[in-house]
Design a protein around this motif. Structure first.
Motif, PDB file in Angstrom:
ATOM      1  N   ILE A  20       0.860  -1.173   0.000  1.00  0.00           N
ATOM      2  CA  ILE A  20       0.000   0.000   0.000  1.00  0.00           C
ATOM      3  C   ILE A  20       0.901   1.229   0.000  1.00  0.00           C
ATOM      4  O   ILE A  20       2.114   1.120   0.158  1.00  0.00           O
ATOM      5  CB  ILE A  20      -0.947   0.037   1.221  1.00  0.00           C
ATOM      6  CG1 ILE A  20      -0.149   0.164   2.536  1.00  0.00           C
ATOM      7  CG2 ILE A  20      -1.855  -1.188   1.252  1.00  0.00           C
ATOM      8  CD1 ILE A  20      -1.010   0.425   3.766  1.00  0.00           C
ATOM      9  N   VAL A  31      -5.506  -5.470   4.622  1.00  0.00           N
ATOM     10  CA  VAL A  31      -6.722  -4.770   4.207  1.00  0.00           C
ATOM     11  C   VAL A  31      -7.929  -5.678   4.428  1.00  0.00           C
ATOM     12  O   VAL A  31      -7.868  -6.874   4.139  1.00  0.00           O
ATOM     13  CB  VAL A  31      -6.615  -4.371   2.710  1.00  0.00           C
ATOM     14  CG1 VAL A  31      -7.855  -3.642   2.259  1.00  0.00           C
ATOM     15  CG2 VAL A  31      -5.368  -3.527   2.480  1.00  0.00           C
ATOM     16  N   ASN A  33     -12.596  -5.581   4.766  1.00  0.00           N
ATOM     17  CA  ASN A  33     -13.893  -4.927   4.922  1.00  0.00           C
ATOM     18  C   ASN A  33     -14.473  -5.430   6.233  1.00  0.00           C
ATOM     19  O   ASN A  33     -14.567  -6.632   6.442  1.00  0.00           O
ATOM     20  CB  ASN A  33     -14.841  -5.277   3.770  1.00  0.00           C
ATOM     21  CG  ASN A  33     -14.549  -4.462   2.539  1.00  0.00           C
ATOM     22  OD1 ASN A  33     -14.413  -3.256   2.616  1.00  0.00           O
ATOM     23  ND2 ASN A  33     -14.433  -5.127   1.410  1.00  0.00           N
ATOM     24  N   LEU A  49     -13.925  -0.126   4.827  1.00  0.00           N
ATOM     25  CA  LEU A  49     -12.590  -0.634   4.531  1.00  0.00           C
ATOM     26  C   LEU A  49     -11.667  -0.251   5.682  1.00  0.00           C
ATOM     27  O   LEU A  49     -11.674   0.890   6.146  1.00  0.00           O
ATOM     28  CB  LEU A  49     -12.088  -0.027   3.221  1.00  0.00           C
ATOM     29  CG  LEU A  49     -10.785  -0.576   2.658  1.00  0.00           C
ATOM     30  CD1 LEU A  49     -10.950  -2.047   2.276  1.00  0.00           C
ATOM     31  CD2 LEU A  49     -10.366   0.225   1.439  1.00  0.00           C
ATOM     32  N   THR A  50     -10.895  -1.228   6.157  1.00  0.00           N
ATOM     33  CA  THR A  50      -9.914  -0.970   7.208  1.00  0.00           C
ATOM     34  C   THR A  50      -8.547  -1.447   6.733  1.00  0.00           C
ATOM     35  O   THR A  50      -8.454  -2.290   5.840  1.00  0.00           O
ATOM     36  CB  THR A  50     -10.256  -1.698   8.530  1.00  0.00           C
ATOM     37  OG1 THR A  50     -10.203  -3.104   8.314  1.00  0.00           O
ATOM     38  CG2 THR A  50     -11.616  -1.295   9.053  1.00  0.00           C
ATOM     39  N   VAL A  51      -7.522  -0.894   7.324  1.00  0.00           N
ATOM     40  CA  VAL A  51      -6.163  -1.364   7.041  1.00  0.00           C
ATOM     41  C   VAL A  51      -5.397  -1.383   8.359  1.00  0.00           C
ATOM     42  O   VAL A  51      -5.472  -0.447   9.151  1.00  0.00           O
ATOM     43  CB  VAL A  51      -5.454  -0.504   5.968  1.00  0.00           C
ATOM     44  CG1 VAL A  51      -5.250   0.924   6.410  1.00  0.00           C
ATOM     45  CG2 VAL A  51      -4.128  -1.134   5.568  1.00  0.00           C
ATOM     46  N   ILE A  69      -4.715   1.909  -1.888  1.00  0.00           N
ATOM     47  CA  ILE A  69      -4.858   0.456  -1.780  1.00  0.00           C
ATOM     48  C   ILE A  69      -5.415  -0.050  -3.100  1.00  0.00           C
ATOM     49  O   ILE A  69      -6.470   0.414  -3.544  1.00  0.00           O
ATOM     50  CB  ILE A  69      -5.810   0.073  -0.638  1.00  0.00           C
ATOM     51  CG1 ILE A  69      -5.236   0.556   0.696  1.00  0.00           C
ATOM     52  CG2 ILE A  69      -6.072  -1.428  -0.625  1.00  0.00           C
ATOM     53  CD1 ILE A  69      -6.200   0.412   1.857  1.00  0.00           C
ATOM     54  N   HIS A  74      -7.889   6.316  -0.675  1.00  0.00           N
ATOM     55  CA  HIS A  74      -8.828   6.463   0.433  1.00  0.00           C
ATOM     56  C   HIS A  74      -8.201   7.437   1.422  1.00  0.00           C
ATOM     57  O   HIS A  74      -7.046   7.809   1.285  1.00  0.00           O
ATOM     58  CB  HIS A  74      -9.058   5.108   1.125  1.00  0.00           C
ATOM     59  CG  HIS A  74      -9.502   4.031   0.198  1.00  0.00           C
ATOM     60  ND1 HIS A  74     -10.821   3.833  -0.129  1.00  0.00           N
ATOM     61  CD2 HIS A  74      -8.800   3.112  -0.502  1.00  0.00           C
ATOM     62  CE1 HIS A  74     -10.923   2.814  -0.970  1.00  0.00           C
ATOM     63  NE2 HIS A  74      -9.694   2.367  -1.220  1.00  0.00           N
ATOM     64  N   LYS A  89      -4.883  -0.347  13.603  1.00  0.00           N
ATOM     65  CA  LYS A  89      -5.923  -0.488  12.581  1.00  0.00           C
ATOM     66  C   LYS A  89      -6.627   0.847  12.423  1.00  0.00           C
ATOM     67  O   LYS A  89      -6.991   1.491  13.401  1.00  0.00           O
ATOM     68  CB  LYS A  89      -6.928  -1.555  12.984  1.00  0.00           C
ATOM     69  CG  LYS A  89      -7.990  -1.801  11.919  1.00  0.00           C
ATOM     70  CD  LYS A  89      -9.015  -2.829  12.378  1.00  0.00           C
ATOM     71  CE  LYS A  89      -8.385  -4.174  12.435  1.00  0.00           C
ATOM     72  NZ  LYS A  89      -9.371  -5.235  12.746  1.00  0.00           N
TER      73      LYS A  89
END
Length: 93
Positions: A20, A31, A33, A49-51, A69, A74, A89
């Motif tokens: 990323i 990554v 959801n 969406l989380t990372v 990503i 984002h 996170k």
């Protein structure tokens, strides 16, 4: 002394992370959801969406930072609560 949380986080990042760009710097992130509760006057649950990133490998995390990503840009919306500092996170928008 071995920091077991950090070692585990690094192994997870090696196995499940992908390339990323976090605030203009190349990094690795996991990554996903996820259903997250967004804080406001009336909490709302949304699929977002989380990372997850290793905080030592990215710039200081703050709202609005760009995260690229899979070719899409984002922005950091909020930091999720964490139990330790080995992995962080963030929720994206």
């Amino acid at each position: 002394m071995i920091d077991l949380a950090r070692e585990t986080a690094e192994v997870c990042m090696d196995m499940f992370g992908e390339d990323i760009t976090f605030a203009g710097q190349p990094a690795r992130g996991i990554v996903a959801n996820e259903l997250v509760e967004l804080g406001s006057y009336e909490p709302v649950v949304e699929s977002r969406l989380t990372v997850s990133v290793l905080p030592d490998n990215v710039p200081a995390i703050r709202e609005g930072l760009p995260v690229v990503i899979r070719g899409e840009t984002h922005k950091v919306d909020q930091l999720m609560a964490v139990k330790d500092d080995a992995m962080t996170k963030v929720v994206l928008r």
